[in-house]
Motif scaffolding. Sequence first.
Motif, PDB file in Angstrom:
ATOM      1  N   GLY A  37     -12.668 -21.087 -51.558  1.00  0.00           N
ATOM      2  CA  GLY A  37     -12.978 -21.182 -52.977  1.00  0.00           C
ATOM      3  C   GLY A  37     -12.600 -22.484 -53.651  1.00  0.00           C
ATOM      4  O   GLY A  37     -12.664 -22.577 -54.884  1.00  0.00           O
ATOM      5  N   VAL A  38     -12.216 -23.504 -52.891  1.00  0.00           N
ATOM      6  CA  VAL A  38     -11.787 -24.773 -53.487  1.00  0.00           C
ATOM      7  C   VAL A  38     -12.989 -25.565 -53.973  1.00  0.00           C
ATOM      8  O   VAL A  38     -13.994 -25.692 -53.270  1.00  0.00           O
ATOM      9  CB  VAL A  38     -10.970 -25.595 -52.477  1.00  0.00           C
ATOM     10  CG1 VAL A  38     -10.674 -26.992 -53.010  1.00  0.00           C
ATOM     11  CG2 VAL A  38      -9.670 -24.882 -52.140  1.00  0.00           C
ATOM     12  N   ARG A  39     -12.881 -26.122 -55.174  1.00  0.00           N
ATOM     13  CA  ARG A  39     -13.926 -26.968 -55.751  1.00  0.00           C
ATOM     14  C   ARG A  39     -13.372 -28.376 -55.954  1.00  0.00           C
ATOM     15  O   ARG A  39     -12.256 -28.542 -56.443  1.00  0.00           O
ATOM     16  CB  ARG A  39     -14.413 -26.401 -57.090  1.00  0.00           C
ATOM     17  CG  ARG A  39     -14.994 -24.997 -56.966  1.00  0.00           C
ATOM     18  CD  ARG A  39     -15.329 -24.399 -58.316  1.00  0.00           C
ATOM     19  NE  ARG A  39     -14.135 -24.161 -59.120  1.00  0.00           N
ATOM     20  CZ  ARG A  39     -13.342 -23.092 -59.006  1.00  0.00           C
ATOM     21  NH1 ARG A  39     -13.608 -22.181 -58.076  1.00  0.00           N
ATOM     22  NH2 ARG A  39     -12.304 -22.928 -59.780  1.00  0.00           N
ATOM     23  N   SER A  40     -14.141 -29.352 -55.596  1.00  0.00           N
ATOM     24  CA  SER A  40     -13.726 -30.738 -55.737  1.00  0.00           C
ATOM     25  C   SER A  40     -14.037 -31.255 -57.136  1.00  0.00           C
ATOM     26  O   SER A  40     -15.175 -31.149 -57.609  1.00  0.00           O
ATOM     27  CB  SER A  40     -14.422 -31.611 -54.691  1.00  0.00           C
ATOM     28  OG  SER A  40     -14.128 -32.977 -54.927  1.00  0.00           O
ATOM     29  N   LEU A  41     -13.023 -31.823 -57.780  1.00  0.00           N
ATOM     30  CA  LEU A  41     -13.233 -32.493 -59.065  1.00  0.00           C
ATOM     31  C   LEU A  41     -13.273 -34.001 -58.894  1.00  0.00           C
ATOM     32  O   LEU A  41     -13.959 -34.689 -59.643  1.00  0.00           O
ATOM     33  CB  LEU A  41     -12.097 -32.112 -60.029  1.00  0.00           C
ATOM     34  CG  LEU A  41     -11.947 -30.632 -60.364  1.00  0.00           C
ATOM     35  CD1 LEU A  41     -10.780 -30.424 -61.321  1.00  0.00           C
ATOM     36  CD2 LEU A  41     -13.231 -30.069 -60.951  1.00  0.00           C
ATOM     37  N   THR A  59     -13.189 -36.558 -55.390  1.00  0.00           N
ATOM     38  CA  THR A  59     -12.982 -36.812 -53.969  1.00  0.00           C
ATOM     39  C   THR A  59     -13.187 -38.293 -53.714  1.00  0.00           C
ATOM     40  O   THR A  59     -14.231 -38.847 -54.085  1.00  0.00           O
ATOM     41  CB  THR A  59     -13.957 -36.011 -53.095  1.00  0.00           C
ATOM     42  OG1 THR A  59     -13.808 -34.619 -53.386  1.00  0.00           O
ATOM     43  CG2 THR A  59     -13.670 -36.242 -51.619  1.00  0.00           C
ATOM     44  N   PHE A 114      -8.584 -31.315 -56.921  1.00  0.00           N
ATOM     45  CA  PHE A 114      -9.319 -30.096 -56.604  1.00  0.00           C
ATOM     46  C   PHE A 114      -8.875 -28.979 -57.545  1.00  0.00           C
ATOM     47  O   PHE A 114      -7.831 -29.073 -58.203  1.00  0.00           O
ATOM     48  CB  PHE A 114      -9.060 -29.671 -55.160  1.00  0.00           C
ATOM     49  CG  PHE A 114      -9.448 -30.698 -54.137  1.00  0.00           C
ATOM     50  CD1 PHE A 114     -10.733 -30.738 -53.623  1.00  0.00           C
ATOM     51  CD2 PHE A 114      -8.521 -31.642 -53.681  1.00  0.00           C
ATOM     52  CE1 PHE A 114     -11.096 -31.684 -52.677  1.00  0.00           C
ATOM     53  CE2 PHE A 114      -8.874 -32.593 -52.735  1.00  0.00           C
ATOM     54  CZ  PHE A 114     -10.171 -32.605 -52.234  1.00  0.00           C
ATOM     55  N   GLU A 115      -9.684 -27.901 -57.588  1.00  0.00           N
ATOM     56  CA  GLU A 115      -9.289 -26.723 -58.341  1.00  0.00           C
ATOM     57  C   GLU A 115      -9.679 -25.476 -57.559  1.00  0.00           C
ATOM     58  O   GLU A 115     -10.580 -25.500 -56.704  1.00  0.00           O
ATOM     59  CB  GLU A 115      -9.920 -26.708 -59.736  1.00  0.00           C
ATOM     60  CG  GLU A 115     -11.427 -26.566 -59.761  1.00  0.00           C
ATOM     61  CD  GLU A 115     -11.964 -26.473 -61.181  1.00  0.00           C
ATOM     62  OE1 GLU A 115     -11.183 -26.677 -62.135  1.00  0.00           O
ATOM     63  OE2 GLU A 115     -13.172 -26.190 -61.328  1.00  0.00           O
ATOM     64  N   VAL A 116      -8.977 -24.366 -57.861  1.00  0.00           N
ATOM     65  CA  VAL A 116      -9.213 -23.115 -57.162  1.00  0.00           C
ATOM     66  C   VAL A 116      -8.762 -21.980 -58.076  1.00  0.00           C
ATOM     67  O   VAL A 116      -7.901 -22.177 -58.949  1.00  0.00           O
ATOM     68  CB  VAL A 116      -8.443 -23.092 -55.819  1.00  0.00           C
ATOM     69  CG1 VAL A 116      -6.945 -23.024 -56.051  1.00  0.00           C
ATOM     70  CG2 VAL A 116      -8.905 -21.958 -54.922  1.00  0.00           C
ATOM     71  N   SER A 117      -9.333 -20.816 -57.903  1.00  0.00           N
ATOM     72  CA  SER A 117      -8.896 -19.667 -58.683  1.00  0.00           C
ATOM     73  C   SER A 117      -7.566 -19.151 -58.161  1.00  0.00           C
ATOM     74  O   SER A 117      -7.200 -19.362 -56.992  1.00  0.00           O
ATOM     75  CB  SER A 117      -9.941 -18.554 -58.613  1.00  0.00           C
ATOM     76  OG  SER A 117      -9.948 -17.956 -57.316  1.00  0.00           O
ATOM     77  N   ASP A 166      -8.133 -16.843 -55.110  1.00  0.00           N
ATOM     78  CA  ASP A 166      -8.383 -17.533 -53.842  1.00  0.00           C
ATOM     79  C   ASP A 166      -7.135 -18.241 -53.329  1.00  0.00           C
ATOM     80  O   ASP A 166      -6.890 -18.291 -52.117  1.00  0.00           O
ATOM     81  CB  ASP A 166      -9.534 -18.536 -54.004  1.00  0.00           C
ATOM     82  CG  ASP A 166     -10.893 -17.847 -54.093  1.00  0.00           C
ATOM     83  OD1 ASP A 166     -11.022 -16.728 -53.566  1.00  0.00           O
ATOM     84  OD2 ASP A 166     -11.818 -18.432 -54.689  1.00  0.00           O
TER      85      ASP A 166
END
Length: 501
Positions: free
Chosen positions: A351-355, A357, A370-373, A376
Amino acid sequence: MLTGKHLIAGDWVAGAATFASTPAHGPVHEFSVGTPALVAQAVEAAEAAFPSFASTSREDRARFLDAIADEIDARGDAITEIGTQETGLPAARLQGERGRTTGQLRLFASHIRAGDYLDRRHDAALPDRQPLPRPDLRMMQRPIGPVAVFGASNFPLAFSVAGGDTASALAAGCPVVVKGHSAHPGTGEIVAQAIDAARKSCNLHPGVFSLVQGGKRDVGEALVQHPLIRAVGFTGSLGGGRALYDLCAARPDPIPFFGELGSVNPMFLLPAALSARGEALAKGWAGSLTMGAGQFCTNPGIAVVIDGPEADAFAAAAKAALEPVAAQTMLTDGMAEAYRQGRDRVAAGTGVRSLLTTMCDQRQATPNLFEVSGTDWLADHMLAEEVFGPLGLIIRVKDAAEMEAIASSLQGQLTCTLHLDDADTALGQTLLPILERKAGRILANGFPTGVEVADAMVHGGPYPASTNFGATSVGTLSIRRWLRPVCYQNLPDALLPADFR
């Protein structure tokens, strides 16, 4: 001038093999490779020095510590020159770290002069007590014996040859054998020259201090397993530290291993604070993340926020603050490669999203975000592992309850931080008892990358932040690692230690 040799009990000793330094810039130098045989020589000399050094007066040891600080300062320009070459750190950082190193040497000199660390206690005899008399009992702390210290890669001065472990052990009255770090052997040798010059000026036994350079894994193993070593100080990776810790525990006579092994140093941004000053917090976090290319064990790698518009604004501000940060030189090629591997591991997490990279190669590091809930993050334990470098992970939780769950799930940390305003007090009161069990230092409305050398500082925490939750590697309390209490019952004054007479 560099000799490229080991310092073994006052003699500069060459080895049969050599290794080449790998500076970020400047000349390459050759240094002798450490061996188990050299370790044995150094440890045996330390044991020979222990009786006389342990019985020196506090004033004599304080003068020795002050003399080391003076000798390091006298070599300041040479230390800065080779230190910047070997590590790639800027001159200002090396000069500041040298000030911290000499400052803690002088702090320990003042600390032992005061004598409070001895914790002297006296229960006077009660010969007429019924039904049984009480003997005369006196207790004080005494040095334990030769100490092994492993130089750290990320602090070539303050956590290395004459760093806090060495300073506190010498202050306690324990001879020290240092295994120098191969990332900065020239810096280590010049500092060792300063220690040896101070030892000579104070007319102390040459076995009080030795430096063994480089060497393979067998050198470190030989050092912690030598039967005359009584304790170990280590700052480094979890893998390397755990291996040495296990060796110490497996000895026929187990000894304490005081390892500082790293931390993700989470920050909890509570709702009112995030709403009132989220942009400023994001900018401060970005500055802390990228300080020194993120190569601090107290680097705050995780920010926990409650999801919503304020979290969106915080993430955008953090990205904006990190984007213009230029590439920085890391301490070693190996650290740079480990940072890239850590970035890729986080990016592949559940579930990791790149803000943000960024790509970097060779010995360079650039920031990543990065961000994640919260859900997750809780499901993927790999996301809780340290990435040594300028990488940040924002954890977006659903509510205060999930923020508490994040706090409860943490492994041991060096630091935890609460960013809060008055309206956040109730949530802060809920989180604090949880975080007290997780970290050695808890901050409010600050960033943990500065570690003050002071009486009240704790630099340590529950495993895996460190291997002994009751100890600190920074501050005057760190001297207690190298001492043990001894009770003297009915001893005549002539036999008591001088500090009890």
